[in-house]
Scaffold this motif. Structure first.
Motif, mmCIF file in Angstrom:
data_model
loop_
_atom_site.group_PDB
_atom_site.id
_atom_site.type_symbol
_atom_site.label_atom_id
_atom_site.label_comp_id
_atom_site.label_asym_id
_atom_site.label_seq_id
_atom_site.Cartn_x
_atom_site.Cartn_y
_atom_site.Cartn_z
ATOM 1 N N PHE A 192 0.841 -1.188 0.000
ATOM 2 C CA PHE A 192 0.000 0.000 0.000
ATOM 3 C C PHE A 192 0.884 1.249 0.000
ATOM 4 O O PHE A 192 1.885 1.311 0.734
ATOM 5 N N LEU A 193 0.493 2.221 -0.797
ATOM 6 C CA LEU A 193 1.275 3.443 -0.947
ATOM 7 C C LEU A 193 0.908 4.452 0.142
ATOM 8 O O LEU A 193 -0.256 4.786 0.337
ATOM 9 N N PHE A 194 1.940 4.915 0.840
ATOM 10 C CA PHE A 194 1.812 5.999 1.829
ATOM 11 C C PHE A 194 2.479 7.223 1.211
ATOM 12 O O PHE A 194 3.700 7.286 1.086
ATOM 13 N N ASN A 195 1.694 8.235 0.816
ATOM 14 C CA ASN A 195 2.239 9.344 0.047
ATOM 15 C C ASN A 195 1.573 10.685 0.429
ATOM 16 O O ASN A 195 0.950 11.333 -0.394
ATOM 17 N N PRO A 196 1.765 11.106 1.698
ATOM 18 C CA PRO A 196 1.195 12.404 2.094
ATOM 19 C C PRO A 196 2.155 13.550 1.734
ATOM 20 O O PRO A 196 3.356 13.350 1.505
ATOM 21 N N THR A 197 1.636 14.746 1.695
ATOM 22 C CA THR A 197 2.435 15.965 1.507
ATOM 23 C C THR A 197 2.376 16.768 2.807
ATOM 24 O O THR A 197 1.292 17.187 3.241
ATOM 25 N N ILE A 198 3.544 16.971 3.452
ATOM 26 C CA ILE A 198 3.630 17.696 4.727
ATOM 27 C C ILE A 198 3.910 19.172 4.414
ATOM 28 O O ILE A 198 4.940 19.508 3.812
ATOM 29 N N ALA A 199 3.001 20.029 4.817
ATOM 30 C CA ALA A 199 3.125 21.480 4.537
ATOM 31 C C ALA A 199 3.518 22.221 5.815
ATOM 32 O O ALA A 199 2.798 22.190 6.819
ATOM 33 N N LEU A 200 4.689 22.886 5.811
ATOM 34 C CA LEU A 200 5.167 23.685 6.938
ATOM 35 C C LEU A 200 5.030 25.168 6.574
ATOM 36 O O LEU A 200 5.215 25.549 5.409
ATOM 37 N N HIS A 201 4.743 25.983 7.625
ATOM 38 C CA HIS A 201 4.538 27.403 7.314
ATOM 39 C C HIS A 201 5.878 28.059 6.983
ATOM 40 O O HIS A 201 6.958 27.545 7.310
ATOM 41 N N ILE B 202 11.589 12.426 9.819
ATOM 42 C CA ILE B 202 10.666 11.606 9.004
ATOM 43 C C ILE B 202 11.414 10.415 8.405
ATOM 44 O O ILE B 202 10.913 9.275 8.398
ATOM 45 N N ARG B 203 12.636 10.639 7.908
ATOM 46 C CA ARG B 203 13.417 9.528 7.340
ATOM 47 C C ARG B 203 13.740 8.487 8.389
ATOM 48 O O ARG B 203 13.687 7.277 8.125
ATOM 49 N N GLN B 204 14.068 8.944 9.602
ATOM 50 C CA GLN B 204 14.349 7.995 10.684
ATOM 51 C C GLN B 204 13.083 7.238 11.083
ATOM 52 O O GLN B 204 13.138 6.054 11.396
ATOM 53 N N SER C 202 1.553 28.871 0.066
ATOM 54 C CA SER C 202 1.444 29.274 1.469
ATOM 55 C C SER C 202 2.190 28.335 2.398
ATOM 56 O O SER C 202 1.970 28.353 3.601
ATOM 57 N N SER C 203 3.075 27.462 1.843
ATOM 58 C CA SER C 203 3.754 26.488 2.701
ATOM 59 C C SER C 203 5.003 25.972 2.018
ATOM 60 O O SER C 203 5.195 26.122 0.808
ATOM 61 N N LEU C 204 5.873 25.367 2.836
ATOM 62 C CA LEU C 204 7.013 24.595 2.357
ATOM 63 C C LEU C 204 6.565 23.130 2.299
ATOM 64 O O LEU C 204 6.239 22.523 3.325
ATOM 65 N N ASP C 205 6.531 22.517 1.108
ATOM 66 C CA ASP C 205 5.931 21.202 0.917
ATOM 67 C C ASP C 205 6.993 20.115 0.940
ATOM 68 O O ASP C 205 7.983 20.157 0.185
ATOM 69 N N ILE C 206 6.760 19.105 1.797
ATOM 70 C CA ILE C 206 7.627 17.926 1.896
ATOM 71 C C ILE C 206 6.829 16.717 1.389
ATOM 72 O O ILE C 206 5.726 16.431 1.877
ATOM 73 N N ASP C 207 7.396 16.015 0.403
ATOM 74 C CA ASP C 207 6.741 14.831 -0.159
ATOM 75 C C ASP C 207 7.277 13.587 0.537
ATOM 76 O O ASP C 207 8.496 13.356 0.556
ATOM 77 N N VAL C 208 6.378 12.804 1.115
ATOM 78 C CA VAL C 208 6.743 11.534 1.774
ATOM 79 C C VAL C 208 6.239 10.395 0.893
ATOM 80 O O VAL C 208 5.046 10.329 0.557
ATOM 81 N N PHE C 209 7.158 9.491 0.531
ATOM 82 C CA PHE C 209 6.807 8.366 -0.353
ATOM 83 C C PHE C 209 7.314 7.088 0.298
ATOM 84 O O PHE C 209 8.522 6.945 0.550
ATOM 85 N N ALA C 210 6.379 6.135 0.537
ATOM 86 C CA ALA C 210 6.771 4.864 1.154
ATOM 87 C C ALA C 210 5.685 3.829 0.881
ATOM 88 O O ALA C 210 4.514 4.173 0.663
ATOM 89 N N GLU D 53 -0.529 5.903 12.484
ATOM 90 C CA GLU D 53 0.635 5.981 13.371
ATOM 91 C C GLU D 53 1.737 6.856 12.753
ATOM 92 O O GLU D 53 2.387 7.642 13.454
ATOM 93 N N LEU D 54 1.960 6.745 11.455
ATOM 94 C CA LEU D 54 2.997 7.547 10.817
ATOM 95 C C LEU D 54 2.631 9.025 10.798
ATOM 96 O O LEU D 54 3.492 9.895 11.033
ATOM 97 N N LEU D 55 1.373 9.351 10.540
ATOM 98 C CA LEU D 55 0.967 10.754 10.535
ATOM 99 C C LEU D 55 1.084 11.371 11.922
ATOM 100 O O LEU D 55 1.508 12.536 12.071
ATOM 101 N N LEU D 56 0.706 10.610 12.961
ATOM 102 C CA LEU D 56 0.869 11.127 14.325
ATOM 103 C C LEU D 56 2.341 11.320 14.655
ATOM 104 O O LEU D 56 2.725 12.291 15.336
ATOM 105 N N GLY D 57 3.190 10.422 14.184
ATOM 106 C CA GLY D 57 4.634 10.571 14.407
ATOM 107 C C GLY D 57 5.183 11.815 13.724
ATOM 108 O O GLY D 57 6.040 12.521 14.278
ATOM 109 N N VAL D 58 4.716 12.099 12.509
ATOM 110 C CA VAL D 58 5.155 13.302 11.800
ATOM 111 C C VAL D 58 4.706 14.546 12.550
ATOM 112 O O VAL D 58 5.449 15.542 12.662
#
Length: 556
Positions: free
Chosen positions: A447-456, A471-473, A496-504, A520-525
């Motif tokens: 299953f693909l886990f592919n969220p985009t993390i947006a930081l201000h 996130i890598r750790q 309006s954000s700095l976008d981080i792409d997470v692919f796993a 669990e991964l989103l709460l960890g992020v």
């Protein structure tokens, strides 16, 4: 049996009825064409007179088959004078009369004729496939006692009045006395006691029907023993090669041994009986009966094969398609058994000399009519067969069929049932299913886990690097994540954000387990972002307002 299977069975029964009617029409037209007698073309009629009609030949000699069979029947009935009418008398003098020649030819044919009466041409013009001219027809071979083989030839002649007829050629008639002198009883008949050869059962010597019955029973048991010996030999080779299984205990062997023994018995009986010296007319009927029995045995054998194959397929379908297995089993057996019966019927008609062109034309017309009448039904049925054979869908799979998403409840021969997330039931025709895009979520291996993390934008570079490293750790430390392909990268400066792409990829068995891993991964992020001293961006816009001043004097 399900309602769907009964409906499909009724449709195929109707289709079989239409095909049977088409076959009957074709056979009728073929038989009519075979019985039709040609009328020689008359010279052009004048305006005041018409040519008289030419009568049919009363002895049925218009065709090679009719002429030869008529001679055999007349000679067997003890009418040598009538049988002599089927002979073309030579121009030179003969040492015997016409009636005696017919009697001698009957003896020669009864004790050494090889050929098939049913394969003789029913066409008044004859056939050129026997290697002789169009006005002559080779009907078979007379085998004499010393092994000599003499061709029996018919020729077509014109009468003073009436149609052209076929008769035994003058060359063959001239050779009758010599063939008669060299003919004799079969070897087996010469060795039998006189009580058996002189006694009669009906019109046959007593020993002939007795030999036929005894031979039939003996050959059947010999064939059974031969098949048992073959199975024992195959099992011996299996043990020598250390292969699993036993031929004698297999279901396929148990089903096929009976029809196989029957087919071998009738085939061998037909070959051996030809050497018993049966009179030609009885041999003709016996060969017809043996052909019918061979076709019955062939249908029996093919039906046993169909039953065995259908049972194996149903056993495989029961695990994946429990509701569809019975429908497919019933329909498949009916189609294949019907095809086997039709094949045997066509072979039998061809063996009896029937012209199949009209029959096949009738089948073609009937097939076209059925195809047009049941176009959508056949499209859906064949689509269902393709779905079952491809195994692209299984009951319980979670799929997207066009615009519908849900769980597959049933794969039928006409439609596929899908239970949507709204708990409604959608029936998709299998013909349409074969042409639409199908997405099977249940066949995913990961299953693909592919969220985009947006930081201000207030996030500093050090904070951003800390978030990326965390996130890598986090991904590397989770055993459920495929580490070879996992990555986290800053991909863009958003509006309006700095976008981080997470692919796993999450290596979990089903979608429910993936939802747990994703949570669990989103709460960890989220924890990592807070620990870095920054925050997730909220979509926002910044408006800059600038007030312009003017030195121009104000208007009064």
């Amino acid at each position: 049996m399900s309602t769907e299977a009964r409906l499909i069975g009724q449709r195929w029964n109707c289709a079989a009825l239409v095909i049977a009617v088409a076959c009957a029409a074709g056979l009728a037209s073929s038989a009519t064409a075979a019985r039709a007698q040609p009328t020689p073309k008359s010279p052009p009629a004048t305006a005041t007179a018409s040519a008289p009609a030419i009568p049919d030949d009363p002895l049925g000699r218009e065709t090679p088959r009719g002429a030869f069979l008529g001679f055999v029947a007349a000679a067997h009935a003890g009418n040598p004078d009538v049988a002599a009418e089927y002979l073309q008398w030579p121009r030179h003098a003969m040492p015997i009369t016409k009636a005696a020649a017919a009697e001698q030819l009957r003896f020669v044919l009864n004790h050494g004729f090889e050929g098939s009466i049913d394969r003789l041409s029913r066409n008044p013009q004859g056939s050129i496939s026997d290697g002789v001219t169009s006005a002559r027809e080779r009907v078979g071979v007379a085998v004499l006692a010393d092994g000599e083989r003499v061709d029996i030839v018919l020729t077509r002649i014109a009468q003073r009045s009436g149609p052209m007829v076929w008769v035994v050629s003058a060359e063959t008639v001239a050779d009758i006395p010599r063939m008669y002198d060299k003919s004799g009883l079969p070897e087996i008949e010469r060795r039998l006691p006189k009580s058996l050869t002189s006694a009669q059962i009906g019109e046959l010597p007593a020993w002939v029907p007795i030999a036929l019955v005894v031979l039939l029973v003996a050959l059947y048991y010999v064939m059974r023993l031969s098949l048992a010996g073959a199975a024992w030999l195959i099992d011996l080779i299996r043990r020598w090669r250390r292969l699993p299984g036993s031929t004698r205990k297999s279901r396929a062997w148990a089903r096929l041994v009976g029809p196989s023994a029957f087919l071998l018995t009738i085939g061998m009986h037909r070959i051996v009986a030809a050497r018993l010296g049966i009179p030609l007319l009885f041999r003709y009927y016996f060969e017809r009966l043996s052909v019918i029995l061979l076709l019955v045995g062939l249908v029996w054998w093919l039906w046993r094969v169909v039953d065995f194959v259908a049972d194996r397929i149903r056993a495989r379908l029961l695990t994946a398609y429990p509701r569809t297995a019975q429908s497919a089993y019933v329909l498949g057996r009916r189609i294949l058994k019907g095809a086997a019966f039709a094949l045997a019927l066509l072979i039998g008609l061809a063996a009896f000399g029937v012209d199949l062109s009209a029959t096949l034309a009738g089948l073609g017309i009937g097939g076209i009519a059925i195809a047009f009448a049941a176009q959508k039904t056949l499209e859906n049925v064949f689509g269902g067969i393709f779905v079952l054979s491809d195994r692209s869908l299984l009951v319980g799979d979670f799929c997207r069929l066009g615009q519908h998403v849900g769980e597959v409840e049933d794969v039928g021969l006409r439609t596929t049932s899908l239970r949507t997330l709204g708990r409604t039931l959608v029936h998709v025709p299998n013909g349409t299913l074969a042409t639409m895009d199908l997405e099977n979520f249940s066949r995913r291996d990961k299953f693909l886990f592919n969220p985009t993390i947006a930081l201000h934008y207030e996030t500093s570079r050090a904070q951003l690097e800390n978030v990326l490293a965390g996130i890598r750790q986090l991904l590397d430390g989770d055993a459920r994540i495929e580490t070879e392909t996992a990555r986290a990268r800053l991909i863009r400066f958003g509006s309006s954000s700095l976008d981080i792409d997470v692919f796993a990829y999450a290596m979990v068995p089903d979608y429910v387990a993936f939802l747990l891993v994703q949570e669990e991964l989103l709460l960890g992020v989220m924890d990592l972002v807070q620990q870095a001293g920054t925050a997730l961006a909220v979509p926002s816009q910044t408006m800059y307002v600038r007030q312009e001043t003017s030195d121009a004097p104000a208007k009064p």
